[in-house]
Every structure is written in structure tokens, then in C-alpha cells.
Design an enzyme around this catalytic site. Structure first.
Site, PDB file in Angstrom:
ATOM      1  N   ARG A   1      -3.509 -10.820   4.092  1.00 17.75           N
ATOM      2  CA  ARG A   1      -4.115  -9.944   2.630  1.00 17.75           C
ATOM      3  C   ARG A   1      -2.940  -9.726   2.165  1.00 17.75           C
ATOM      4  O   ARG A   1      -2.551  -8.411   2.596  1.00 17.75           O
ATOM      5  CB  ARG A   1      -5.241  -9.313   2.654  1.00 17.75           C
ATOM      6  CG  ARG A   1      -5.547  -9.446   1.005  1.00 17.75           C
ATOM      7  CD  ARG A   1      -7.476  -7.892   1.176  1.00 17.75           C
ATOM      8  NE  ARG A   1      -7.530  -8.280  -0.450  1.00 17.75           N
ATOM      9  CZ  ARG A   1      -6.750  -8.004  -1.445  1.00 17.75           C
ATOM     10  NH1 ARG A   1      -6.020  -6.508  -0.755  1.00 17.75           N
ATOM     11  NH2 ARG A   1      -7.575  -7.595  -2.496  1.00 17.75           N
TER      12      ARG A   1
ATOM     13  N   LYS B   1       1.165  -1.501  -0.386  1.00 19.56           N
ATOM     14  CA  LYS B   1       0.007  -0.070  -0.156  1.00 19.56           C
ATOM     15  C   LYS B   1       1.178   0.887   0.098  1.00 19.56           C
ATOM     16  O   LYS B   1       1.884   1.179   0.530  1.00 19.56           O
ATOM     17  CB  LYS B   1      -1.034   0.073   1.433  1.00 19.56           C
ATOM     18  CG  LYS B   1      -1.979  -1.026   1.060  1.00 19.56           C
ATOM     19  CD  LYS B   1      -3.058  -0.802   0.879  1.00 19.56           C
ATOM     20  CE  LYS B   1      -4.294  -1.926   0.437  1.00 19.56           C
ATOM     21  NZ  LYS B   1      -4.998  -2.273   1.149  1.00 19.56           N
TER      22      LYS B   1
HETATM   23  N1  HH2 Z   1      -7.490  -3.688  -0.379  1.00 19.06           N
HETATM   24  C1  HH2 Z   1      -8.079  -3.478  -1.992  1.00 19.06           C
HETATM   25  C2  HH2 Z   1      -8.637  -4.464  -2.451  1.00 19.06           C
HETATM   26  N2  HH2 Z   1      -9.663  -5.230  -1.288  1.00 19.06           N
HETATM   27  N3  HH2 Z   1      -9.911  -6.053   1.022  1.00 19.06           N
HETATM   28  C3  HH2 Z   1     -10.068  -5.583   2.060  1.00 19.06           C
HETATM   29  N4  HH2 Z   1     -10.701  -6.849   2.721  1.00 19.06           N
HETATM   30  N5  HH2 Z   1      -9.129  -5.796   2.618  1.00 19.06           N
HETATM   31  C4  HH2 Z   1      -8.045  -4.731   2.428  1.00 19.06           C
HETATM   32  O1  HH2 Z   1      -7.406  -4.019   2.823  1.00 19.06           O
HETATM   33  C5  HH2 Z   1      -8.168  -4.386   0.547  1.00 19.06           C
HETATM   34  C6  HH2 Z   1      -9.276  -5.579   0.037  1.00 19.06           C
HETATM   35  C7  HH2 Z   1      -7.385  -2.961  -2.311  1.00 19.06           C
HETATM   36  O2  HH2 Z   1      -5.443  -3.871  -2.844  1.00 19.06           O
HETATM   37  P1  HH2 Z   1      -5.199  -4.781  -4.506  1.00 19.06           P
HETATM   38  O3  HH2 Z   1      -6.534  -6.035  -4.180  1.00 19.06           O
HETATM   39  O4  HH2 Z   1      -4.248  -5.461  -4.187  1.00 19.06           O
HETATM   40  O5  HH2 Z   1      -5.590  -3.430  -5.084  1.00 19.06           O
HETATM   41  P2  HH2 Z   1      -6.638  -3.361  -6.351  1.00 19.06           P
HETATM   42  O6  HH2 Z   1      -8.162  -2.434  -5.084  1.00 19.06           O
HETATM   43  O7  HH2 Z   1      -6.756  -2.158  -6.913  1.00 19.06           O
HETATM   44  O8  HH2 Z   1      -7.172  -4.657  -7.339  1.00 19.06           O
END
Ligand code: HH2
Length: 261
Positions: A243, A208
């Protein structure tokens, strides 16, 4: 202290903030998920919609087109679905998905709670201030830890009232979802306020931008070493589910931290 569990992230999207475009081919996405499980992930989180700051969301048809072929290839393995849409969740549960990870905490699609209750699935409830398109504009709190905890307590009560057993729910402060870096770090520092709700806490600090901004104010992602340091710090404050994008490295770091704890 609970043993740490690692949730691997596979985003089947062109635009996710750190792995966008890497897993758009269903065979590549499924192979990445299998490798994460071999590397020690307890579960792999499949997502078809980016929620990065500024993102607009995708249609139901597009989200299904992205994730269903991947879920079909992963039947029988421990998988969660990162979605706010009841139809995506319903199809995913039919394909054996065990957990629904809803970043809207059941505030988006009114049908989602019923789908999870009927499917007997686990649920992750996450805090977000605002919506992805605008959430990083000017996030404000009087007391971030107690406001996030009060929100999650209310959402947990809502889930239970919709027929989802409390023991199937984990809680997530939503790192980066309408929070400054200082607010994100305060949430982890004061994790005891969330743990007082009595549910396992999931943390998503991996890559992040708050971690990257420690070194470069313009950074949009955090580095792997910073992610590992932050995960261990969160583990020591009581988080139990992590995660992450880099599974093997987190399994090793958290196993070492767990051996010492
Ligand atoms: N962060 C992201 C997406 N989903 N779900 C939970 N429960 N907690 C989190 O911190 C979280 C999440 C964002 O990260 P990422 O999936 O890598 O990116 P994107 O939303 O751009 O697909």
C-alpha cells in the site's frame, strides 16, 4: 515468491499524515487514482477518514460526502475502500468496489462483515493496538510478531464464520498502528510468522514516520527512498501487496526486486 502487487493510496481527507488536502476535490482524486492505475497499480485504495496517530474520526455523512463522488468517477476500475463503516462499504460495493480495507479488522461496525460477505468482496484485515487517538502513547508487546499473528488468526476465523471466504482475505500487520519503530521493523523482519497463516500479506510502510525517524527523531513522515528500500525488504520476506503513495516508483523498485527473486 508471489508477484508483487501495488495498491495506490488516495486519501480524500484534509488531514491524512502524508497526502492530506491533496485530493479533496473529487475530480483531482479520481484523476490521481487513474494515473496510479496507468502507472501499474493493481488497485487504488480510496479513504475518507484519516487514521493517523491522534486522529478523531469523521461522521458517516462526512465520509460518504468525501468518497462517493470519487467512487462514482472510478466505476469499472480496480478500487478498494478504506473504511470501517458498513454503510460506506455498502455504497462502495454498489459502485463496483472490489475490496474493503478495514483497519479495525471487523471490530468496529458489527454490520460490516455481513456487507462484505453479501457483496462478495475481498477484505483486508489489519492489526491495530488501541485506537488512532491514543495508539502511539506507549505500545507494548511481549512478542510483537506472535501477538499480531494470533490477533489476525482470530480475526480471520471471525471473518470466515461471518461468511467471508478465506481465499478472499489478506492480512496486514498494521505498520504504525500502536507500534514503535523497532516493533514495526521486527514485524517485517519476522514476516514468516504472519505468512504461516496461509494468506497474502499486505504491508503499508509508505512514507510512515518509522522510516523518517531513522534520520530525524522528530520526523512525522518517511522519505520516498526509505519507503522503497523498506518495500523491497518486505517483498523479500514474503509480502505480496504494497500500500503506497508513490505508485510508479514502487512498481519499478518491486519489479526489479521481482526479476532478481
Ligand atoms: N495505513 C494507513 C491507512 N490505512 N490500511 C492498511 N491496510 N494498512 C496500512 O498500513 C494503512 C491503512 C495510514 O496511511 P495513510 O492512508 O496515508 O494516512 P491516513 O490514515 O492519515 O489517511
Amino acid at each position: 515468491m508471489q508477484r508483487p502487487a501495488v495498491m495506490g493510496v488516495v486519501n480524500v481527507t484534509p488531514d491524512s499524515f502524508s497526502d492530506g488536502g491533496v485530493h479533496v476535490d473529487p475530480d483531482a482524486a479520481a484523476a490521481a487514482a487513474r494515473l496510479m492505475i496507468e502507472d501499474g497499480a493493481a488497485i487504488v485504495d480510496i479513504g475518507g477518514e484519516s487514521t493517523r496517530p491522534g486522529s478523531e474520526g469523521v461522521s458517516l455523512e462526512e465520509e460518504l460526502r468525501r468518497v462517493i463522488p470519487v467512487l462514482e468517477r472510478l466505476e469499472g476500475l480496480p478500487v478498494s475502500i478504506d473504511t470501517a463503516k458498513s454503510e460506506v462499504a455498502r455504497r462502495a460495493l454498489e459502485l463496483g468496489v472490489e475490496l474493503v480495507n478495514d483497519v479495525t479488522a471487523l471490530r468496529g461496525d458489527p454490520e460490516l462483515a455481513g456487507v462484505i460477505a453479501n457483496g462478495g468482496a475481498y477484505l483486508c484485515l489489519m492489526h491495530m493496538q488501541g485506537e488512532p487517538r491514543t495508539m502511539q502513547a506507549d505500545p507494548r508487546y511481549d512478542d510483537v510478531a506472535s501477538e499480531v499473528a494470533a490477533f489476525l488468526e482470530e480475526r480471520l476465523a471471525f471473518a470466515v464464520s461471518a461468511g467471508i471466504p478465506e481465499k478472499r482475505v489478506c492480512l496486514d500487520p498494521g505498520i504504525g498502528f500502536g507500534k514503535t519503530p523497532a516493533q514495526n521493523f521486527e514485524l517485517v523482519r519476522r514476516l514468516d510468522v504472519l505468512l504461516a497463516l496461509g494468506r497474502p500479506v499486505l504491508i503499508g510502510l509508505s512514507r510512515k514516520s518509522s522510516l523518517g525517524k531513522l534520520f530525524d527523531p522528530e520526523a512525522r513522515t518517511g522519505t520516498l527512498p526509505a519507503s522503497l528500500g523498506a518495500a523491497v525488504a518486505a517483498y523479500e520476506r514474503g509480502a505480496s501487496i504494497f500500500r503506497v503513495h508513490d505508485v510508479r516508483e514502487h512498481v519499478e523498485a518491486l519489479t526489479a526486486a521481482g526479476a532478481i527473486a
